[in-house]
Design a protein around this motif. Structure first.
Motif, PDB file in Angstrom:
ATOM      1  N   ALA A  33      -4.250   4.819  -1.087  1.00  0.00           N
ATOM      2  CA  ALA A  33      -3.523   4.290  -2.251  1.00  0.00           C
ATOM      3  C   ALA A  33      -4.500   3.898  -3.362  1.00  0.00           C
ATOM      4  CB  ALA A  33      -2.670   3.092  -1.835  1.00  0.00           C
ATOM      5  N   LEU A  34      -5.631   3.305  -2.993  1.00  0.00           N
ATOM      6  CA  LEU A  34      -6.650   2.969  -3.993  1.00  0.00           C
ATOM      7  C   LEU A  34      -7.223   4.230  -4.639  1.00  0.00           C
ATOM      8  CD1 LEU A  34      -8.503   0.114  -2.081  1.00  0.00           C
ATOM      9  CD2 LEU A  34      -7.147  -0.145  -4.172  1.00  0.00           C
ATOM     10  N   SER A  85       0.830  -1.212   0.000  1.00  0.00           N
ATOM     11  CA  SER A  85       0.000   0.000   0.000  1.00  0.00           C
ATOM     12  C   SER A  85       0.863   1.259   0.000  1.00  0.00           C
ATOM     13  CB  SER A  85      -0.922   0.018   1.218  1.00  0.00           C
ATOM     14  OG  SER A  85      -1.787  -1.078   1.194  1.00  0.00           O
ATOM     15  N   THR A 125      -4.691   5.660  -7.045  1.00  0.00           N
ATOM     16  CA  THR A 125      -4.672   4.837  -8.257  1.00  0.00           C
ATOM     17  C   THR A 125      -5.888   5.148  -9.134  1.00  0.00           C
ATOM     18  OG1 THR A 125      -3.499   3.119  -7.036  1.00  0.00           O
ATOM     19  CG2 THR A 125      -4.496   2.478  -9.130  1.00  0.00           C
ATOM     20  N   LEU A 185       2.409   1.612  -3.444  1.00  0.00           N
ATOM     21  CA  LEU A 185       1.416   2.076  -4.405  1.00  0.00           C
ATOM     22  C   LEU A 185       1.101   3.556  -4.194  1.00  0.00           C
ATOM     23  CD1 LEU A 185      -0.538   1.265  -6.690  1.00  0.00           C
ATOM     24  CD2 LEU A 185      -2.188   0.649  -4.920  1.00  0.00           C
ATOM     25  N   LEU A 240     -12.290   1.125  -7.975  1.00  0.00           N
ATOM     26  CA  LEU A 240     -11.286   1.400  -6.940  1.00  0.00           C
ATOM     27  C   LEU A 240     -11.802   2.396  -5.902  1.00  0.00           C
ATOM     28  CD1 LEU A 240      -7.991   1.583  -9.034  1.00  0.00           C
ATOM     29  CD2 LEU A 240      -8.780  -0.282  -7.556  1.00  0.00           C
ATOM     30  N   LEU A 268      -5.102   8.163 -11.096  1.00  0.00           N
ATOM     31  CA  LEU A 268      -4.237   7.846 -12.237  1.00  0.00           C
ATOM     32  C   LEU A 268      -5.044   7.272 -13.400  1.00  0.00           C
ATOM     33  CD1 LEU A 268      -1.180   6.283 -10.386  1.00  0.00           C
ATOM     34  CD2 LEU A 268      -1.231   8.452 -11.634  1.00  0.00           C
ATOM     35  N   GLY A 308       1.926   6.421  -6.941  1.00  0.00           N
ATOM     36  CA  GLY A 308       0.813   7.222  -7.440  1.00  0.00           C
ATOM     37  C   GLY A 308       1.007   8.708  -7.207  1.00  0.00           C
TER      38      GLY A 308
END
Length: 167
Positions: free
Chosen positions: A75-76, A26, A79, A29, A106, A82, A33
Motif C-alpha cells: 500500500a505504501l 492498509s 501510494t 489504501l 514512502l 500515485l 491506490g
C-alpha cells in the motif's frame, strides 16, 4: 511499529479495533491506490477490475485479520506511485518536488515494513518515466530512501552491534 503504537494509544491497547485498524486501513489504501492508477491509465472499468482481482488473492484476506507486513508495504509503494504520477502531472515546481521526496520517503518506509518491497522500485521508476518525470527529478526519490536506510543501519548498529546485519 509507530502506527500500531498510535492505534493502541488512541483506541485502547486491548480493543479489537486496535488489532484491525492497521490491516483494514492498509487494505483500503491499497484498493484506493490500485483503483486510482488503473483508472488513470486504462479507465474506470479497468480500475474496478484491478481492485476486484486484488481482492481475489488470499493475501488480502489473510492480512485482514492479522498485522502482516505485506499489505501495508505494498500500500505504501502504490501510494508512492500515485505521488510520482502527480509529480509528473505538475512537471516542475515545489509541489512536484515534495511529491517526489514524499514518494521516496514512502518507498523507504515500505522497505522497512517488508524488505521484499524492493522489487516494486523499478515499477516506480517506470511510472515516473511514463509520467514524463525527468531523470534528474527521479533522483529526488533517493533522499527519503537513503534516510530510511541510514535509520535501519543505525538501529542495527545500536541494537545488534552490526550495522549491516540485515544485508
Amino acid at each position: 511499529v509507530l502506527p500500531a503504537w498510535l492505534a493502541g494509544h488512541l483506541l485502547g491497547g486491548d480493543s479489537p479495533a486496535t488489532h484491525y485498524v492497521i490491516p483494514f486501513a492498509s487494505i483500503a489504501l491499497l484498493a484506493a491506490g490500485v483503483f486510482a492508477l488503473m483508472r488513470r491509465w486504462f479507465g474506470t472499468t479497468a480500475g474496478v477490475l484491478a481492485v476486484a482481482l486484488t481482492f481475489v488473492g488470499t493475501l488480502v484476506w489473510d492480512s485482514a485479520s492479522h498485522v502482516y507486513p505485506d499489505i501495508p508495504s505494498i500500500a505504501l509503494a502504490v501510494t508512492a506511485c500515485l505521488l510520482v504520477q502527480r509529480a509528473g502531472d505538475l512537471r516542475d515546481g515545489h509541489v512536484a518536488t515534495l511529491c517526489l521526496l514524499g514518494a521516496g520517503f514512502l518507498l523507504g518506509w515500505a522497505f522497512e515494513v517488508r524488505e521484499t518491497t524492493l522489487v516494486t522500485w523499478p515499477f516506480v521508476v517506470w511510472v515516473a518515466r511514463q509520467a514524463h518525470v525527468r531523470w534528474s527529478r527521479v533522483l529526488l526519490l533517493l533522499p527519503g530512501m537513503v534516510a530510511w536506510a541510514a535509520a535501519d543501519v543505525g538501529i542495527s548498529a545500536v541494537a545488534y552491534g552490526d550495522p549491516l546485519l540485515k544485508l
